[in-house]
Design an enzyme around this catalytic site. Sequence first.
Site: not given
Ligand code: S3P
Length: 422
Positions: A22, A309, A340
Amino acid sequence: MQKIDISPIPKFTRTLVCAPDKSITHRAVMFNAAAKGKAEVRGMLLGQDCLSTIDCMRRLGASIEQKGDNAVIAGTQGFASAKLDCGNSGTTMRLLSGLAAARAGTFTLFGDQSLSSRPMRRVIDPLTAMGAQIASQEGKAPLCITGQRLHGIDYVMPVASAQVKSAVLLAGLGAEGVTRVTEKERTRDHTEILLRHMGVRITRENDCITLAGDQTLHAADVCVAGDISSAAFPLVCGLITGGRVCVHNVGLNPTRTGLLEVFDQIGADYEVADIQWNGGEKTGTVCVRGLGHGRPFAIGHDMIPRLVDEIPVLAVLACYLSGESVVTGAQELRVKESDRIAATVRLVRAFGGDAQDTPDGLIVRGVGQLAGGCTFDPALDHRMAMSAAVAAAACKKGGTVLSPACAAVSYPHFWRMLAGEQ
Ligand code: S3P
């Protein structure tokens, strides 16, 4: 409200190709859509979050010709003023804020109920310090950004967040002068890897990332690696039930592999093979066979960014370990798609486990096999829905998960994978 009933799956055994990453899909689409030239992104995740990014970038003027999970993207360096629906996606809203803040135009970024309640001050503050003009609803979306000429910043991150780091770096790219970001805890570095791949001069020395301003992104093809955060669900299900699960093409970027560090801690029976590199990202195959020693785990604040996550599904795993597993320094979990920490404790207890929350984490005591036989409402949080599905598949009596469609935010084929159809 729709629901799905899950029966116990003894010795959950699957061989599968990992769902695409993702984080990398968001970045590959967003950066190429703002770049000079044309490039192809292959093997994109077609989850709801990434579809939000595709839609936003089209509205800003990029051409994105999508064929299945591949897309040919012709970037636009100037953005059209637009109203941008980021859906449920924090990554879309935060990264796009940084990218748009330095471009002429007016951009309104909004999202669903969950996204509208998440903290945006963490990006508004540094971007404003760079000269950005951003109006918000007391630090929350909708955000109305009026593009400005920005200047570089020397920013020490107050929270460990790859989204915030990326927003500042993307703003720095279009700003005057040098931008420096210092992070005490190393967060995922997909942005830095991809920027480098797209011709940007960006360096890292210890915990400080430096990037010169006024740089142009050059379109570059990307083949998206698999998402270890999605692979975590079948892998943990295999571990708990003693089945054999092999996931191919899993992204193994060291800023993301906290899951494997936990597997090491508990003494799990697993192996990693077929290591390859693509576009600066490491990938491989991860196979699990069983819990092995089954010792409890301890996750501290320094590990959190590498498995942020995965904590809900690791809490399900903890129920099957001998003794007390402890997570600390995870207060960021309270501001994800849902709280969460609270949701994970609710999940473990619903299935008959023993969990207790703390201000910055949780404690789970192993109980052997969970009883289950319950109904769990993930409150539209995709990772909570999939964690509950793993608990249901592994427990004695199975379980029911409400609103299962929310899994499509990050893993569109999750339910088919669980049923053995994919
Ligand atoms: C992500 C960073 C994380 C993660 C999210 C995706 C990203 O969040 O939890 O699912 O793609 O940079 P945070 O940057 O808020 O920790």
